[in-house]
Design an enzyme around this catalytic site. Structure first.
Site, PDB file in Angstrom:
ATOM      1  N   GLY A   1       8.639 -23.813 -35.890  1.00 49.67           N
ATOM      2  CA  GLY A   1       9.158 -24.447 -34.786  1.00 49.67           C
ATOM      3  C   GLY A   1       9.606 -25.926 -35.101  1.00 49.67           C
ATOM      4  O   GLY A   1       9.724 -26.383 -33.948  1.00 49.67           O
ATOM      5  N   GLN A   2       9.575 -26.388 -36.530  1.00 50.12           N
ATOM      6  CA  GLN A   2       9.822 -27.843 -36.713  1.00 50.12           C
ATOM      7  C   GLN A   2      11.217 -28.072 -36.426  1.00 50.12           C
ATOM      8  O   GLN A   2      12.124 -27.234 -36.890  1.00 50.12           O
ATOM      9  CB  GLN A   2       9.423 -28.339 -38.119  1.00 50.12           C
ATOM     10  CG  GLN A   2       9.408 -29.684 -38.365  1.00 50.12           C
ATOM     11  CD  GLN A   2       8.931 -30.123 -39.505  1.00 50.12           C
ATOM     12  OE1 GLN A   2       8.642 -29.035 -40.306  1.00 50.12           O
ATOM     13  NE2 GLN A   2       8.877 -31.225 -39.862  1.00 50.12           N
TER      14      GLN A   2
ATOM     15  N   ASP B   1       6.810 -37.753 -25.823  1.00 47.86           N
ATOM     16  CA  ASP B   1       7.821 -37.024 -26.232  1.00 47.86           C
ATOM     17  C   ASP B   1       9.001 -36.918 -25.221  1.00 47.86           C
ATOM     18  O   ASP B   1       8.539 -37.066 -24.023  1.00 47.86           O
ATOM     19  CB  ASP B   1       7.427 -35.466 -26.387  1.00 47.86           C
ATOM     20  CG  ASP B   1       8.338 -34.542 -27.070  1.00 47.86           C
ATOM     21  OD1 ASP B   1       7.802 -34.043 -28.027  1.00 47.86           O
ATOM     22  OD2 ASP B   1       9.239 -34.124 -26.555  1.00 47.86           O
TER      23      ASP B   1
ATOM     24  N   HIS C   1       5.049 -35.057 -37.640  1.00 47.70           N
ATOM     25  CA  HIS C   1       4.422 -35.542 -36.274  1.00 47.70           C
ATOM     26  C   HIS C   1       3.631 -34.548 -35.650  1.00 47.70           C
ATOM     27  O   HIS C   1       3.612 -33.320 -35.963  1.00 47.70           O
ATOM     28  CB  HIS C   1       5.765 -35.588 -35.334  1.00 47.70           C
ATOM     29  CG  HIS C   1       6.541 -34.438 -35.225  1.00 47.70           C
ATOM     30  ND1 HIS C   1       7.473 -34.183 -36.205  1.00 47.70           N
ATOM     31  CD2 HIS C   1       6.707 -33.500 -34.418  1.00 47.70           C
ATOM     32  CE1 HIS C   1       8.252 -32.986 -35.832  1.00 47.70           C
ATOM     33  NE2 HIS C   1       7.617 -32.698 -34.734  1.00 47.70           N
ATOM     34  N   LEU C   2       2.460 -35.303 -35.262  1.00 49.34           N
ATOM     35  CA  LEU C   2       1.428 -34.454 -34.382  1.00 49.34           C
ATOM     36  C   LEU C   2       1.805 -34.434 -33.143  1.00 49.34           C
ATOM     37  O   LEU C   2       1.680 -35.475 -32.597  1.00 49.34           O
ATOM     38  CB  LEU C   2       0.086 -35.011 -34.986  1.00 49.34           C
ATOM     39  CG  LEU C   2      -1.253 -34.199 -34.551  1.00 49.34           C
ATOM     40  CD1 LEU C   2      -2.138 -34.353 -35.664  1.00 49.34           C
ATOM     41  CD2 LEU C   2      -1.536 -34.981 -33.198  1.00 49.34           C
TER      42      LEU C   2
ATOM     43  N   ASN D   1       4.054 -28.662 -36.114  1.00 53.87           N
ATOM     44  CA  ASN D   1       4.810 -27.487 -36.550  1.00 53.87           C
ATOM     45  C   ASN D   1       5.626 -27.797 -37.940  1.00 53.87           C
ATOM     46  O   ASN D   1       6.013 -28.860 -38.197  1.00 53.87           O
ATOM     47  CB  ASN D   1       5.906 -27.286 -35.609  1.00 53.87           C
ATOM     48  CG  ASN D   1       5.497 -27.017 -33.986  1.00 53.87           C
ATOM     49  OD1 ASN D   1       4.432 -26.315 -33.904  1.00 53.87           O
ATOM     50  ND2 ASN D   1       6.344 -27.802 -33.099  1.00 53.87           N
TER      51      ASN D   1
HETATM   52  P1  5GP Z   1       9.090 -30.386 -33.416  1.00 55.93           P
HETATM   53  O1  5GP Z   1       9.818 -28.988 -32.650  1.00 55.93           O
HETATM   54  O2  5GP Z   1       9.884 -30.620 -34.512  1.00 55.93           O
HETATM   55  O3  5GP Z   1       7.714 -30.094 -33.729  1.00 55.93           O
HETATM   56  O4  5GP Z   1       8.988 -31.448 -32.311  1.00 55.93           O
HETATM   57  C1  5GP Z   1       9.867 -32.349 -32.126  1.00 55.93           C
HETATM   58  C2  5GP Z   1       9.711 -33.059 -30.862  1.00 55.93           C
HETATM   59  O5  5GP Z   1      10.522 -34.262 -31.035  1.00 55.93           O
HETATM   60  C3  5GP Z   1      10.400 -32.192 -29.816  1.00 55.93           C
HETATM   61  O6  5GP Z   1       9.217 -31.966 -28.891  1.00 55.93           O
HETATM   62  C4  5GP Z   1      11.239 -33.123 -29.049  1.00 55.93           C
HETATM   63  O7  5GP Z   1      11.193 -33.081 -27.783  1.00 55.93           O
HETATM   64  C5  5GP Z   1      10.983 -34.650 -29.596  1.00 55.93           C
HETATM   65  N1  5GP Z   1      12.157 -35.414 -29.736  1.00 55.93           N
HETATM   66  C6  5GP Z   1      13.449 -34.878 -29.980  1.00 55.93           C
HETATM   67  N2  5GP Z   1      14.241 -35.981 -30.196  1.00 55.93           N
HETATM   68  C7  5GP Z   1      13.475 -37.099 -29.632  1.00 55.93           C
HETATM   69  C8  5GP Z   1      13.790 -38.347 -29.091  1.00 55.93           C
HETATM   70  O8  5GP Z   1      15.032 -38.863 -29.419  1.00 55.93           O
HETATM   71  N3  5GP Z   1      12.855 -38.956 -28.577  1.00 55.93           N
HETATM   72  C9  5GP Z   1      11.655 -38.595 -28.659  1.00 55.93           C
HETATM   73  N4  5GP Z   1      10.816 -39.565 -27.999  1.00 55.93           N
HETATM   74  N5  5GP Z   1      11.103 -37.325 -28.783  1.00 55.93           N
HETATM   75  C10 5GP Z   1      11.994 -36.552 -29.153  1.00 55.93           C
END
Ligand code: 5GP
Ligand code: ZN
Length: 114
Positions: free
Chosen positions: A93-94, A30, A100-101, A87
């Site tokens: 909070g997505q 992440d 993604h997990l 999420n």
């Molecule tokens: P969500 O909030 O949708 O469950 O998680 C999305 C995750 O993707 C977040 O933890 C965020 O830090 C990560 N993320 C967002 N943009 C990028 C990116 O460009 N590269 C990587 N490796 N992670 C990302």
């Protein structure tokens, strides 16, 4: 999906620190880690969120949980413990709309989450 961030990472158009790869899934660090280990495991096939997952996706979703647990074992923090999180949509909070997990480990995590 052409405008999806994680599809671009899977396709290699956007760089990521890949730590796991198999036929069906990719695991990468992440960009904003919330724990000493924070890996995102994604299916290579685009699925927008858990709300769009179909009965045919059950095995693939289980696969993500399995490879994340294997990663924790192989990296020495399975015994101490970890958390796997998916999420979904606004209240969940997505922020990236490709399933993604999250695998979080390496510190003691609190419950309930915020
Ligand atoms: P969500 O909030 O949708 O469950 O998680 C999305 C995750 O993707 C977040 O933890 C965020 O830090 C990560 N993320 C967002 N943009 C990028 C990116 O460009 N590269 C990587 N490796 N992670 C990302
Ligand atoms: Zn995608």
């Amino acid at each position: 999906m052409s405008d999806c961030l994680f599809c671009k990472i899977i396709g290699g158009q956007i760089p990521a620190k890949v730590v796991h790869q198999d036929e069906q899934s990719l695991g990468f660090l992440d960009i904003a880690p919330q724990a000493p280990t924070h890996v995102l495991f994604v299916p290579k096939r685009h699925i927008t969120s858990l709300n769009e997952a179909t009965v045919e996706d059950r095995e693939l979703l289980g696969h993500l949980m399995f490879v994340a647990a294997k990663y924790a074992r192989e990296n020495g923090f399975a015994e101490a413990g970890y958390r796997q999180v998916v999420n979904c949509n606004r209240d969940g909070g997505q922020t990236v709309f490709h399933i993604h997990l999250h695998l979080l480990g390496g510190r003691s995590l609190t419950w309930p989450p915020g």
